[in-house]
Write a protein that holds these residues in place. Structure first.
Motif, mmCIF file in Angstrom:
data_model
loop_
_atom_site.group_PDB
_atom_site.id
_atom_site.type_symbol
_atom_site.label_atom_id
_atom_site.label_comp_id
_atom_site.label_asym_id
_atom_site.label_seq_id
_atom_site.Cartn_x
_atom_site.Cartn_y
_atom_site.Cartn_z
ATOM 1 N N GLN A 185 53.744 12.515 -32.700
ATOM 2 C CA GLN A 185 53.157 11.306 -32.451
ATOM 3 C C GLN A 185 52.510 11.247 -31.091
ATOM 4 O O GLN A 185 53.540 11.358 -30.332
ATOM 5 C CB GLN A 185 53.565 10.044 -32.802
ATOM 6 N N VAL A 186 51.387 11.202 -30.660
ATOM 7 C CA VAL A 186 50.943 11.461 -29.283
ATOM 8 C C VAL A 186 50.128 9.787 -29.127
ATOM 9 O O VAL A 186 49.221 9.356 -29.705
ATOM 10 C CB VAL A 186 49.962 12.468 -29.072
ATOM 11 N N THR A 187 50.482 9.254 -27.884
ATOM 12 C CA THR A 187 49.762 7.945 -27.350
ATOM 13 C C THR A 187 48.793 8.444 -26.437
ATOM 14 O O THR A 187 49.014 9.101 -25.595
ATOM 15 C CB THR A 187 50.948 7.165 -26.796
ATOM 16 N N ALA A 188 47.702 7.718 -26.497
ATOM 17 C CA ALA A 188 46.524 8.126 -25.879
ATOM 18 C C ALA A 188 46.706 7.853 -24.272
ATOM 19 O O ALA A 188 47.404 6.797 -23.955
ATOM 20 C CB ALA A 188 45.232 7.170 -26.105
ATOM 21 N N LYS A 218 46.157 14.405 -37.375
ATOM 22 C CA LYS A 218 45.641 13.233 -37.674
ATOM 23 C C LYS A 218 45.392 12.455 -36.368
ATOM 24 O O LYS A 218 46.120 12.004 -35.620
ATOM 25 C CB LYS A 218 46.937 12.304 -38.415
ATOM 26 N N SER A 219 44.050 11.772 -36.629
ATOM 27 C CA SER A 219 43.519 10.760 -35.342
ATOM 28 C C SER A 219 43.710 9.435 -35.956
ATOM 29 O O SER A 219 43.548 9.309 -37.078
ATOM 30 C CB SER A 219 42.398 11.206 -34.780
ATOM 31 N N ALA A 220 43.552 8.670 -35.068
ATOM 32 C CA ALA A 220 43.800 7.152 -35.321
ATOM 33 C C ALA A 220 42.262 6.604 -35.455
ATOM 34 O O ALA A 220 41.491 6.039 -34.635
ATOM 35 C CB ALA A 220 44.385 6.288 -34.301
ATOM 36 N N GLY A 221 41.573 6.929 -36.461
ATOM 37 C CA GLY A 221 40.258 6.649 -36.662
ATOM 38 C C GLY A 221 39.167 7.378 -36.218
ATOM 39 O O GLY A 221 37.966 7.047 -36.454
ATOM 40 N N ALA A 254 37.105 11.075 -35.453
ATOM 41 C CA ALA A 254 36.967 12.379 -36.203
ATOM 42 C C ALA A 254 37.357 13.395 -35.359
ATOM 43 O O ALA A 254 37.658 14.545 -35.756
ATOM 44 C CB ALA A 254 35.447 12.497 -36.576
ATOM 45 N N ALA A 255 37.545 13.189 -34.091
ATOM 46 C CA ALA A 255 37.907 14.246 -33.084
ATOM 47 C C ALA A 255 38.657 13.573 -31.867
ATOM 48 O O ALA A 255 38.650 12.432 -31.581
ATOM 49 C CB ALA A 255 36.649 15.044 -32.579
ATOM 50 N N VAL A 256 39.492 14.422 -31.242
ATOM 51 C CA VAL A 256 40.032 13.935 -29.840
ATOM 52 C C VAL A 256 40.130 15.044 -28.816
ATOM 53 O O VAL A 256 39.936 16.201 -28.964
ATOM 54 C CB VAL A 256 41.903 13.936 -30.399
ATOM 55 N N ASP A 257 39.782 14.140 -27.678
ATOM 56 C CA ASP A 257 39.680 15.271 -26.661
ATOM 57 C C ASP A 257 41.023 15.269 -25.711
ATOM 58 O O ASP A 257 41.641 14.256 -25.646
ATOM 59 C CB ASP A 257 38.673 14.434 -25.470
ATOM 60 N N ASP A 280 45.185 8.050 -29.629
ATOM 61 C CA ASP A 280 46.386 8.059 -30.380
ATOM 62 C C ASP A 280 46.140 9.271 -31.605
ATOM 63 O O ASP A 280 45.249 8.998 -32.255
ATOM 64 C CB ASP A 280 46.658 6.716 -30.917
ATOM 65 N N CYS A 281 47.205 10.091 -31.689
ATOM 66 C CA CYS A 281 47.117 10.855 -32.743
ATOM 67 C C CYS A 281 48.298 11.719 -33.010
ATOM 68 O O CYS A 281 49.308 11.435 -32.341
ATOM 69 C CB CYS A 281 45.935 12.104 -32.303
#
Length: 112
Positions: A20-23, A46-49, A51-54, A102-103
């Motif tokens: 679990q990673v916090t932004a 898995k991301s918090a809503g 479609a992609a995370v940087d 968050d992801c």
């Protein structure tokens, strides 16, 4: 000197493993010095809503605690991974990762 008889150092490990990673909170630092080839595999589970995370890669070049941005906005889409090879001439003591959202992610380093 006897250690070099075993060959060049190599290893696999990471700062996150389906974690679990916090932004905008940096990962723990991970040792980077002493290896010729350095690779990073970023996986988004898995991301918090989103479609992609940087992801951002930060390095401490000389081990003195000054963190600088090495690579920013490495986009990883849900369920995918992104592989990065650091330049052969690149050297730093420490590396850490940061996510924009968050992801649940993995950040695995492969050193040879």
């Amino acid at each position: 000197d006897d250690l070099w008889d075993l060959g060049a150092p190599s290893g696999v490990g990471g700062v996150w493993n389906s974690s679990q990673v916090t932004a905008d909170i940096p990962s723990d630092p991970y040792l980077m010095t002493g290896y010729a080839e350095k690779h990073l595999i970023l996986s988004l589970h898995k991301s918090a809503g989103a479609a992609a995370v940087d992801f951002h890669v930060e390095v401490d070049i000389d081990g003195e605690g000054l963190w600088v941005l090495f690579h920013r906005e490495l986009e990883v889409r849900d369920g995918q991974e992104r592989r990065i090879a650091f330049p052969l001439e690149f050297a730093a003591y420490w590396v850490r990762l940061r996510a924009s959202t968050d992801c649940v992610a993995s950040g695995i380093f492969i050193y040879k």
